[in-house]
Design a protein around this motif. Structure first.
Motif, short mmCIF file in Angstrom:
data_model
loop_
_atom_site.label_atom_id
_atom_site.label_comp_id
_atom_site.label_asym_id
_atom_site.label_seq_id
_atom_site.Cartn_x
_atom_site.Cartn_y
_atom_site.Cartn_z
N ASP A 56 0.84 -1.21 0.00
CA ASP A 56 0.00 0.00 0.00
C ASP A 56 0.87 1.26 0.00
OD1 ASP A 56 -2.94 -0.92 0.41
OD2 ASP A 56 -1.72 -2.21 1.67
N SER A 57 2.07 1.15 0.59
CA SER A 57 3.00 2.28 0.59
C SER A 57 4.42 1.74 0.48
CB SER A 57 2.94 3.06 1.91
OG SER A 57 1.66 3.58 2.11
N VAL A 58 5.29 2.54 -0.15
CA VAL A 58 6.71 2.19 -0.21
C VAL A 58 7.50 3.30 0.48
CG1 VAL A 58 8.72 1.81 -1.71
CG2 VAL A 58 6.49 0.94 -2.40
N ILE A 59 8.47 2.88 1.28
CA ILE A 59 9.34 3.85 1.98
C ILE A 59 10.78 3.51 1.58
CG2 ILE A 59 10.07 4.70 4.24
CD1 ILE A 59 7.22 3.28 5.11
N LEU A 60 11.50 4.48 1.03
CA LEU A 60 12.88 4.23 0.59
C LEU A 60 13.88 4.78 1.59
CD1 LEU A 60 13.49 4.98 -3.21
CD2 LEU A 60 12.98 2.81 -2.09
N THR A 61 14.83 3.93 1.99
CA THR A 61 15.85 4.42 2.93
C THR A 61 16.92 5.25 2.21
OG1 THR A 61 17.18 2.41 2.68
CG2 THR A 61 15.58 2.46 4.49
N HIS A 62 17.31 4.83 1.00
CA HIS A 62 18.28 5.62 0.22
C HIS A 62 18.27 5.16 -1.23
CE1 HIS A 62 20.64 2.09 1.41
NE2 HIS A 62 21.56 2.41 0.53
N GLU A 77 4.09 -3.05 -12.78
CA GLU A 77 3.16 -4.14 -12.45
C GLU A 77 1.92 -3.65 -11.71
OE1 GLU A 77 5.34 -7.30 -10.55
OE2 GLU A 77 6.62 -7.61 -12.31
N GLY A 78 1.75 -2.34 -11.63
CA GLY A 78 0.46 -1.84 -11.14
C GLY A 78 0.45 -1.06 -9.84
N TYR A 79 1.63 -0.80 -9.26
CA TYR A 79 1.64 -0.06 -8.00
C TYR A 79 1.16 1.38 -8.23
CZ TYR A 79 3.30 2.15 -3.71
OH TYR A 79 3.37 2.84 -2.53
N THR A 80 0.21 1.82 -7.43
CA THR A 80 -0.34 3.17 -7.63
C THR A 80 -0.10 4.08 -6.42
OG1 THR A 80 -2.45 2.41 -6.75
CG2 THR A 80 -2.22 2.40 -9.16
N GLY A 81 0.51 3.52 -5.37
CA GLY A 81 0.68 4.31 -4.13
C GLY A 81 1.86 5.25 -4.18
N LYS A 82 2.16 5.79 -3.02
CA LYS A 82 3.26 6.76 -2.91
C LYS A 82 4.59 6.05 -2.60
CE LYS A 82 1.14 11.04 -2.20
NZ LYS A 82 0.38 11.05 -3.46
N VAL A 83 5.69 6.76 -2.94
CA VAL A 83 7.02 6.32 -2.55
C VAL A 83 7.58 7.43 -1.67
CG1 VAL A 83 9.34 5.74 -3.36
CG2 VAL A 83 7.34 5.07 -4.72
N TYR A 84 7.77 7.13 -0.40
CA TYR A 84 8.23 8.15 0.54
C TYR A 84 9.76 8.10 0.66
CZ TYR A 84 3.32 8.19 1.82
OH TYR A 84 1.95 8.28 1.77
N SER A 85 10.38 9.27 0.59
CA SER A 85 11.84 9.33 0.76
C SER A 85 12.24 10.75 1.11
CB SER A 85 12.56 8.91 -0.54
OG SER A 85 12.57 9.98 -1.47
N THR A 86 13.53 10.94 1.37
CA THR A 86 14.04 12.31 1.51
C THR A 86 14.18 12.89 0.09
OG1 THR A 86 16.35 11.64 1.38
CG2 THR A 86 15.35 11.70 3.57
N PRO A 87 14.24 14.22 -0.05
CA PRO A 87 14.39 14.81 -1.39
C PRO A 87 15.68 14.36 -2.09
CG PRO A 87 13.68 16.48 0.18
CD PRO A 87 14.00 15.25 0.98
N ALA A 88 16.79 14.27 -1.35
CA ALA A 88 18.06 13.88 -1.98
C ALA A 88 17.99 12.42 -2.46
CB ALA A 88 19.22 14.05 -0.99
N THR A 89 17.31 11.57 -1.70
CA THR A 89 17.16 10.17 -2.13
C THR A 89 16.37 10.09 -3.43
OG1 THR A 89 17.40 9.20 0.06
CG2 THR A 89 16.06 7.96 -1.51
N ARG A 90 15.31 10.88 -3.53
CA ARG A 90 14.54 10.89 -4.79
C ARG A 90 15.46 11.25 -5.97
NH1 ARG A 90 11.21 15.93 -4.79
NH2 ARG A 90 13.34 16.65 -4.92
N ASP A 91 16.28 12.29 -5.81
CA ASP A 91 17.09 12.76 -6.93
C ASP A 91 18.20 11.77 -7.30
OD1 ASP A 91 15.43 14.88 -6.90
OD2 ASP A 91 16.84 16.30 -6.02
N LEU A 92 18.81 11.14 -6.29
CA LEU A 92 19.83 10.14 -6.60
C LEU A 92 19.18 8.89 -7.20
CD1 LEU A 92 22.36 10.32 -3.62
CD2 LEU A 92 22.63 11.19 -5.93
N THR A 93 17.98 8.53 -6.69
CA THR A 93 17.28 7.36 -7.21
C THR A 93 16.98 7.56 -8.69
OG1 THR A 93 16.29 6.89 -5.07
CG2 THR A 93 15.20 5.93 -6.96
N SER A 94 16.58 8.76 -9.06
CA SER A 94 16.24 9.01 -10.46
C SER A 94 17.45 8.76 -11.36
CB SER A 94 15.68 10.44 -10.57
OG SER A 94 16.33 11.17 -11.52
N ILE A 95 18.64 9.20 -10.94
CA ILE A 95 19.86 8.97 -11.74
C ILE A 95 20.17 7.47 -11.83
CG2 ILE A 95 22.36 9.29 -11.72
CD1 ILE A 95 21.91 12.03 -10.49
N ILE A 96 20.05 6.80 -10.70
CA ILE A 96 20.41 5.37 -10.64
C ILE A 96 19.44 4.53 -11.48
CG2 ILE A 96 20.41 3.40 -9.02
CD1 ILE A 96 21.84 5.44 -7.03
#
Ligand SMILES: [Zn+2]
Length: 457
Positions: A56-62, A77-96
Motif C-alpha cells: 500500500d506504501s513504499v518507503i525508501l531508505t536511500h 506491475e500496477g503499483y499506484t501508491g506513494k514512494v516516501y523518501s528524503t528529497p536527496a534520495t529521490r534525486d539520486l534514485t532518479s539517476i540510478i
C-alpha cells in the motif's frame, strides 16, 4: 486487536542485495525499500522474474540500486501508491534508475523495465526531510533520521498506533537501512536521537570486519598521487558514480588547496558521476557540519576543483584515455565491468608509470578484482593486456559501519524499550558474528530468514 507482522524478500538469509522488507498491520502492507539483486547473471534473472508483492506504501531508505532498483518494475506491475523518501534520495534514485534502464536497453529478451517506467516511478515520490513526521494514516507515522551512509540516506522510524479498549499504544520500529560511519567525509554520523524503538531491523554488511580510519585516506591519496605524477604517470581511479566519486573529488580538492599534491588536470569521466555531483551540489542540507562551516557558509562548493573537467562526450573520453600526460582520472563503473573506465584501463594498464587506484569493494570474477589480485595478464573485450601499472587499494573508504561502529552506535541510542534486534543485509559469516557480539552485549537478536513471518506484537 491485530498483530504487526514483519517479513523480508531480499537482503536476508545471508544476502546483501535486493532489499525488500515488509510490515503488515491492519490489512495494509508497508514496504521498506524495493531493491534489485546484484552480482551477475542469476541475480539479473531474479530482477525480472521474482515475485513482487504489491504494497500500500513504499518507503525508501536511500537511493542505492540494491535498495531502489526494482521500483520501476513495481510500478509497471500496477503499483499506484506513494514512494516516501528524503528529497536527496529521490534525486539520486532518479539517476540510478535511469542508468539501469539504459544498461538494460542493450540487453536481449524481456526487460525488468524501461526508461518510461523510471519516469513514471518518479511521479510517485512524496518527499520530506529528516525529523519531519509524515502521517501516512491513522495507524502509521513515518519519520526519517540521518543514516550517515550516503547523501539523503535515512533510517526509518515507523510509529504504529494500536487502538486498545482503553486508549492507544504507540510503538516504534526502526529500520536502519544501510548504516554509515561516524567519520563519513560528507554527511553527518548516523543519528541517535530517535524515539526508543521496540524492534530494530539492523543491517550487518560488515558484521565481522573493522575498517581502517578515514583519516588515513588523505595520507594514502597524497602519497599515491605524488608518486605517480612525479614519474609522469596517470592515476586512474575506477569509482562508483554516486557518493564515492564525490568523496574522492572532495579529498583531492582539499589536498590541492593545501598544496599537498600538484594541480594536475582531474577528469571526471562518467556522465552518471557528473549528474550525481550535481545532485550533491543542490542538496547542501544533507552535508555534515564541517562541510557546512568550511564551504557552504563561505559560499563555496566542496566539489569545485579548478583543474577538474567533467567529460561529457565519448570522443574526449577516448582521447584522455590515450593521452600519456600526467592526470587524475575518475571514471565508472566501480568494478571495471563496463563503462568508460574500460578504455582508461586498456590504454593505461601496460604503462608502469601509471597507477590504478581501487577505492571500493571488488566482487569475485570482475576485472577490478583481477587487477586487485595483481594477475599478470588480464583479458578485456577478448584482448590480453599485461598488468604493468602500479596497483593500490585504499581500504578506508566504506559507506557502511563496521561491527564495532554498529555496537558503538547501539551504545548511544535509547534501548530502554528494545525487545529484539532483527539482522538483515549481511553475508552469513558477518551476520553470525554480529549476532554473537550483540548477545555478548545483552541484545536479544535473530537473523531474518527469507519469507518468514515474524509476529512483532
Ligand atoms: Zn547503500
Amino acid at each position: 486487536m491485530k498483530n504487526i507482522i514483519a517479513y523480508s524478500k531480499g537482503a536476508c538469509d545471508g544476502e546483501v542485495t535486493g532489499s525488500k522488507h515488509y510490515i503488515e498491520f491492519n490489512n495494509k502492507i508497508y514496504e521498506i525499500d524495493c531493491g534489485a539483486f546484484q552480482g551477475g547473471k542469476e541475480p539479473e534473472k531474479r530482477n525480472k522474474s521474482s515475485e513482487l508483492i504489491q504494497p500500500d506504501s513504499v518507503i525508501l531508505t536511500h537511493g542505492h540500486y540494491d535498495h531502489s532498483g526494482l521500483l520501476p518494475r513495481l510500478i509497471k506491475e500496477g503499483y499506484t501508491g506513494k514512494v516516501y523518501s528524503t528529497p536527496a534520495t529521490r534525486d539520486l534514485t532518479s539517476i540510478i534508475l535511469m542508468d539501469s534502464a539504459k544498461i538494460q536497453a542493450h540487453e536481449k529478451g524481456d526487460l525488468a523495465y524501461e526508461e518510461k517506467d523510471c519516469l513514471e516511478a518518479m511521479n510517485h515520490f512524496s518527499c520530506f526531510m529528516y525529523k519531519k513526521h509524515k502521517i501516512i494514516n491513522d495507524d502509521l507515522t513515518v519519520t526519517f533520521y540521518n543514516a550517515g551512509h550516503i547523501l539523503g540516506s535515512a533510517m526509518v522510524d515507523l510509529q504504529f498506533t494500536k487502538r486498545k479498549f482503553f486508549g492507544k499504544e504507540k510503538v516504534h520500529i526502526l529500520y536502519t537501512g544501510d548504516l554509515g560511519r561516524e567519520s563519513n567525509p560528507l554527511v553527518n554520523p548516523p543519528a541517535t536521537d530517535f524515539p526508543a524503538p521496540k524492534y530494530i531491523f539492523l543491517e550487518s554488511t560488515y558484521g565481522n570486519k573493522t575498517h581502517e580510519s578515514m583519516d588515513k585516506v588523505y595520507n594514502e591519496l597524497q602519497y599515491i598521487i605524488n608518486r605517480t605524477i612525479e614519474r609522469g604517470g596517470k592515476v586512474i581511479i575506477p569509482s562508483f558514480a554516486v557518493e564515492r566519486a564525490q568523496e574522492i573529488i572532495y579529498f583531492i580538492k582539499n589536498l590541492m588547496a593545501e598544496g599537498k599534491v600538484p594541480k594536475v588536470p582531474v577528469y571526471i569521466d562518467s556522465p552518471m558521476a557528473v549528474n550525481a555531483t550535481g545532485v550533491f551540489s543542490i542538496h547542501s542540507e544533507c552535508f555534515n557540519d564541517k562541510i557546512k562551516d568550511d564551504f557552504m557558509a563561505k559560499g563555496k562548493n566542496p566539489f569545485s576543483v579548478r583543474s577538474l573537467k567533467a567529460i561529457s562526450n565519448y570522443k574526449d573520453s577516448l582521447s584522455i584515455a590515450k593521452s600519456k600526460k600526467p592526470a587524475i582520472v575518475i571514471s565508472a563503473q566501480g568494478m571495471c565491468e563496463a563503462g568508460r573506465i574500460i578504455n582508461h584501463i586498456k590504454h593505461g594498464i601496460e604503462n608502469p608509470d601509471n597507477t590504478i587506484l581501487l577505492v571500493g569493494y571488488m566482487c569475485e570474477g570482475t576485472l577490478g578484482r583481477k587487477i586487485l589480485d595483481k594477475e599478470e595478464t588480464v583479458e578485456i573485450d577478448g584482448e590480453k593486456f599485461k598488468l604493468k601499472a602500479e596497483v593500490h587499494k585504499i581500504d578506508a573508504f566504506s559507506a557502511h559501519a563496521d561491527y564495532k561502529e554498529i555496537l558503538d552506535w547501539l551504545s548511544k541510542i535509547d534501548t530502554s524499550q528494545l525487545k529484539k534486534i532483527y539482522l538483515v543485509h549481511g553475508e552469513k559469516d558477518a551476520q553470525s558474528n554480529l549476532s554473537k557480539e550483540l548477545f555478548n552485549k545483552g541484545f536479544d537478536n535473530e537473523i531474518v530468514k527469507s519469507d518468514f513471518k515474524y509476529k512483532l506484537f
